[in-house]
Design a protein around this motif. Structure first.
Motif, PDB file in Angstrom:
ATOM      1  N   THR A 181       0.837  -1.222   0.000  1.00  0.00           N
ATOM      2  CA  THR A 181       0.000   0.000   0.000  1.00  0.00           C
ATOM      3  C   THR A 181       0.862   1.258   0.000  1.00  0.00           C
ATOM      4  N   SER A 182       2.112   1.127   0.466  1.00  0.00           N
ATOM      5  CA  SER A 182       2.976   2.319   0.517  1.00  0.00           C
ATOM      6  C   SER A 182       3.249   2.890  -0.879  1.00  0.00           C
ATOM      7  N   LEU A 183       3.060   2.051  -1.932  1.00  0.00           N
ATOM      8  CA  LEU A 183       3.324   2.521  -3.303  1.00  0.00           C
ATOM      9  C   LEU A 183       2.313   3.575  -3.767  1.00  0.00           C
ATOM     10  N   ILE A 184       1.127   3.568  -3.155  1.00  0.00           N
ATOM     11  CA  ILE A 184       0.060   4.431  -3.679  1.00  0.00           C
ATOM     12  C   ILE A 184       0.354   5.911  -3.439  1.00  0.00           C
ATOM     13  N   SER A 185       1.333   6.189  -2.589  1.00  0.00           N
ATOM     14  CA  SER A 185       1.660   7.598  -2.342  1.00  0.00           C
ATOM     15  C   SER A 185       2.188   8.278  -3.607  1.00  0.00           C
ATOM     16  N   VAL A 186       2.723   7.485  -4.540  1.00  0.00           N
ATOM     17  CA  VAL A 186       3.319   8.096  -5.742  1.00  0.00           C
ATOM     18  C   VAL A 186       2.264   8.715  -6.660  1.00  0.00           C
ATOM     19  N   ILE A 187       1.006   8.325  -6.528  1.00  0.00           N
ATOM     20  CA  ILE A 187      -0.019   8.973  -7.358  1.00  0.00           C
ATOM     21  C   ILE A 187      -0.828  10.004  -6.544  1.00  0.00           C
ATOM     22  N   GLY A 188      -0.322  10.303  -5.355  1.00  0.00           N
ATOM     23  CA  GLY A 188      -0.905  11.415  -4.605  1.00  0.00           C
ATOM     24  C   GLY A 188      -1.862  11.046  -3.492  1.00  0.00           C
ATOM     25  N   VAL A 189      -1.993   9.762  -3.185  1.00  0.00           N
ATOM     26  CA  VAL A 189      -2.839   9.380  -2.047  1.00  0.00           C
ATOM     27  C   VAL A 189      -2.062   9.706  -0.765  1.00  0.00           C
ATOM     28  N   VAL A 190      -2.734  10.421   0.147  1.00  0.00           N
ATOM     29  CA  VAL A 190      -2.026  10.863   1.351  1.00  0.00           C
ATOM     30  C   VAL A 190      -2.112   9.765   2.420  1.00  0.00           C
ATOM     31  N   ASP A 191      -1.305   8.764   2.224  1.00  0.00           N
ATOM     32  CA  ASP A 191      -1.280   7.639   3.180  1.00  0.00           C
ATOM     33  C   ASP A 191      -0.114   7.821   4.147  1.00  0.00           C
ATOM     34  N   LEU A 192       0.196   6.794   4.889  1.00  0.00           N
ATOM     35  CA  LEU A 192       1.250   6.897   5.897  1.00  0.00           C
ATOM     36  C   LEU A 192       2.601   7.251   5.267  1.00  0.00           C
ATOM     37  N   THR A 193       2.921   6.630   4.126  1.00  0.00           N
ATOM     38  CA  THR A 193       4.198   6.899   3.464  1.00  0.00           C
ATOM     39  C   THR A 193       4.260   8.351   2.973  1.00  0.00           C
ATOM     40  N   LYS A 194       3.131   8.845   2.419  1.00  0.00           N
ATOM     41  CA  LYS A 194       3.087  10.222   1.920  1.00  0.00           C
ATOM     42  C   LYS A 194       3.295  11.201   3.088  1.00  0.00           C
ATOM     43  N   ILE A 195       2.650  10.910   4.216  1.00  0.00           N
ATOM     44  CA  ILE A 195       2.820  11.768   5.397  1.00  0.00           C
ATOM     45  C   ILE A 195       4.290  11.736   5.830  1.00  0.00           C
ATOM     46  N   GLY A 196       4.871  10.550   5.792  1.00  0.00           N
ATOM     47  CA  GLY A 196       6.283  10.415   6.137  1.00  0.00           C
ATOM     48  C   GLY A 196       7.142  11.277   5.227  1.00  0.00           C
ATOM     49  N   ASN A 197       6.813  11.276   3.947  1.00  0.00           N
ATOM     50  CA  ASN A 197       7.557  12.069   2.970  1.00  0.00           C
ATOM     51  C   ASN A 197       7.424  13.565   3.275  1.00  0.00           C
ATOM     52  N   ILE A 198       6.185  13.976   3.586  1.00  0.00           N
ATOM     53  CA  ILE A 198       5.931  15.397   3.886  1.00  0.00           C
ATOM     54  C   ILE A 198       6.723  15.818   5.134  1.00  0.00           C
ATOM     55  N   LEU A 199       6.638  14.979   6.183  1.00  0.00           N
ATOM     56  CA  LEU A 199       7.346  15.311   7.430  1.00  0.00           C
ATOM     57  C   LEU A 199       8.855  15.327   7.217  1.00  0.00           C
ATOM     58  N   ASN A 200       9.323  14.419   6.404  1.00  0.00           N
ATOM     59  CA  ASN A 200      10.755  14.341   6.123  1.00  0.00           C
ATOM     60  C   ASN A 200      11.234  15.612   5.422  1.00  0.00           C
ATOM     61  N   LEU A 201      10.449  16.063   4.429  1.00  0.00           N
ATOM     62  CA  LEU A 201      10.841  17.266   3.685  1.00  0.00           C
ATOM     63  C   LEU A 201      10.813  18.500   4.584  1.00  0.00           C
ATOM     64  N   ARG A 202       9.868  18.497   5.535  1.00  0.00           N
ATOM     65  CA  ARG A 202       9.754  19.677   6.391  1.00  0.00           C
ATOM     66  C   ARG A 202      10.799  19.690   7.508  1.00  0.00           C
ATOM     67  N   THR A 203      10.997  18.523   8.127  1.00  0.00           N
ATOM     68  CA  THR A 203      11.885  18.489   9.309  1.00  0.00           C
ATOM     69  C   THR A 203      13.339  18.208   8.961  1.00  0.00           C
ATOM     70  N   LEU A 204      13.524  17.612   7.782  1.00  0.00           N
ATOM     71  CA  LEU A 204      14.871  17.204   7.369  1.00  0.00           C
ATOM     72  C   LEU A 204      15.514  16.244   8.387  1.00  0.00           C
ATOM     73  N   LYS A 205      14.660  15.392   8.954  1.00  0.00           N
ATOM     74  CA  LYS A 205      15.160  14.373   9.904  1.00  0.00           C
ATOM     75  C   LYS A 205      14.707  12.998   9.409  1.00  0.00           C
ATOM     76  N   PRO A 206      15.287  12.550   8.287  1.00  0.00           N
ATOM     77  CA  PRO A 206      14.790  11.319   7.669  1.00  0.00           C
ATOM     78  C   PRO A 206      14.891  10.089   8.573  1.00  0.00           C
ATOM     79  N   PHE A 207      15.968   9.996   9.336  1.00  0.00           N
ATOM     80  CA  PHE A 207      16.123   8.777  10.135  1.00  0.00           C
ATOM     81  C   PHE A 207      14.988   8.626  11.147  1.00  0.00           C
ATOM     82  N   ILE A 208      14.637   9.754  11.800  1.00  0.00           N
ATOM     83  CA  ILE A 208      13.564   9.691  12.817  1.00  0.00           C
ATOM     84  C   ILE A 208      12.220   9.438  12.133  1.00  0.00           C
TER      85      ILE A 208
END
Lengths: 223, 244
Positions: free
Chosen positions: A160-187
């Motif tokens: 299901t994590s693949l569906i973020s690539v077409i714009g579904v705001v799932d857990l992976t997409k949220i992770g991507n958004i938080l990563n871009l904002r916080t710049l703390k990928p490991f956490i």
């Protein structure tokens, strides 16, 4: 600097993403189980034409990448069939179809593992095909299939994590958004991965419990 | 009455039944003897509609087993006990017995299960009523198989080498039940290698060889020196079985 810090609202965002992933997983699991089982029944009864179509569709779906299927549905349906689909609809169609293809394979082998002698016994006592399917084949096929099905569902949960690539705001997409904002990928990715892990363990735990219940008849309790 | 007329059955190029004629009347116990591969089990499978006939006709109380619309009526009148039990492993003994009465005869589940327990009691298995087949010995499983057949209250009982997978002690348990059924007047067609038992309970004995019916005689006549025993093939078969 403060923009990159975690906030309490990030937990809400993660919960929302988790909810979307879970909802999609549950919906596509239910649809996939239904369609895959139906295909297996079509194959079991050797319904002309339909059985062959089902075999070909399942073969294509289980031997091509899910991401490619997702793109074909999301971009292909509007382009070639003039059917517009939202990202969530495309995700539901793709993941349900993919799950169905693997459920079909598992269900067919589970049905074929049931001894013909039992089916013959039921026939001579006058049970109809539907009664044989419902009372003899289905309960045993489920017991045989539950182990591989649990494995499949754990895998489909990760898919299901693949569906973020077409714009579904799932857990992976949220992770991507938080990563871009916080710049703390490991956490961020450790937390996202941990949530997927917990969900997978819950699916595996539920499957194991169900398997134990369905296979109660194989337990040896002595004479 | 079970009527078998000119029945032919082949698997590929191998003819297994070649023009069999046989009548089984109400109250009779007919034992079918013959060496392995003579077609005994195939004849039973043709009678219960599991094998499609290549020729001839089988009727059970005038219902033709080759006609799909009549097969279900024919099957309501006969019940089969199988060599390897063929029980449903996911169901308890009671559930195995009650399944067909509930699904086919539409008897309420509680009633069917109570009847099943009564049947199990009659074969000495009341304590194992809620056990699964995997928890039963071979002899116990076969007794459940017999109860499953009797639960349908059949007019004809078809028994296909039902003791061949059992040890001698279990065999005697099962044969005792059959002897009681025969004494009670149950009509039975009995494929067996138990020569002495067949001699004891049968009203008639049929001998098959290479798919052909060699003799169909009353039991006493079959074993008489100037009857069935006068046929070299039967004398040879019986002599070999007794040595074994």
């Amino acid at each position: 600097m403060r923009y990159t810090a975690f906030t309490s609202y990030d937990i809400v965002l993660l919960a929302q993403g988790l909810g979307v992933s879970l909802a999609l997983f549950l919906a596509t699991t239910i649809i996939g189980l239904f369609i895959g089982s139906l295909w297996a029944v079509i194959r079991f009864y050797r319904i002309p034409v339909l059985a062959q179509i089902v075999a070909v569709v399942a073969e294509v779906l289980k031997n091509s990448p899910v991401l490619v299927q997702l793109f074909l549905v999301f971009f292909g349906l509007p382009a070639f069939a003039k059917i517009n689909v939202t990202p969530v609809e495309a995700a539901v169609i793709t993941l349900s179809g993919n799950t169905a293809a693997f459920v079909y394979v598992i269900a067919v082998s589970a049905i074929e593992s049931i001894g013909r002698d039992q089916i013959e016994a039921a026939r001579v006592f006058g049970l109809s095909r539907w009664q044989i399917l419902r009372r003899i084949i289905a309960p045993q096929a489920m017991a045989f299939a539950i182990g591989p099905l649990t494995g499949l569902l754990v895998n489909q949960l990760q898919v299901t994590s693949l569906i973020s690539v077409i714009g579904v705001v799932d857990l992976t997409k949220i992770g991507n958004i938080l990563n871009l904002r916080t710049l703390k990928p490991f956490i961020v990715w450790a937390v996202v991965g941990g949530l997927y892990y917990v969900m997978a363990k819950l699916v595996a735990f539920g499957g194991a419990r169900l398997e134990k219940r369905l296979r109660a008849h194989t337990a040896w309790k002595g004479l | 009455m079970i009527s078998v007329r000119g029945v032919r059955k082949a698997f590929g190029s191998a003819t297994v039944l070649d023009g069999i004629d046989l009548d089984v009347h109400s109250g009779e116990v007919v034992s079918i003897l013959g060496s392995s591969g003579s077609g005994k089990s195939t004849l039973i499978r043709c009678m219960n509609g599991l094998e499609k006939l290549d020729g001839g006709r089988i009727t059970i109380d005038d219902f033709d087993v080759s006609r799909p619309k009549e097969l279900s009526e024919a099957r309501k009148r006969s019940a089969t006990v199988f060599q390897l039990f063929n029980l449903y492993p996911h169901m308890t003994a009671v559930q195995n017995i009650a399944l067909a009465p509930v699904e086919v005869l539409k008897i309420p589940r509680k009633q069917a299960e109570a009847d099943a327990r009564t049947l199990l009691d009659s074969v000495g298995l009341s304590a194992r009523a809620d056990a699964f087949p995997a928890q039963l010995s071979g002899g116990q499983r076969q007794r459940v198989g017999i109860c499953r057949a009797l639960a349908m209250k059949p007019r004809y009982l078809l028994l296909d080498e039902i003791t061949s997978a059992l040890d001698p002690e279990m065999t005697s348990d099962v044969l005792a039940i059959l002897a009681k059924l025969a004494h009670d007047g149950t009509t039975m067609v009995f494929v067996t290698h138990e020569i002495e038992f067949a001699r004891t309970i049968s009203s008639r004995i049929v001998f098959l060889d290479k798919g052909q019916l060699v003799v169909d005689l009353p039991t006493a006549e079959f074993f008489a020196a100037d009857g069935g025993m006068a046929k070299p093939r039967i004398a040879q078969f019986l002599s070999k079985m007794r040595k074994d």
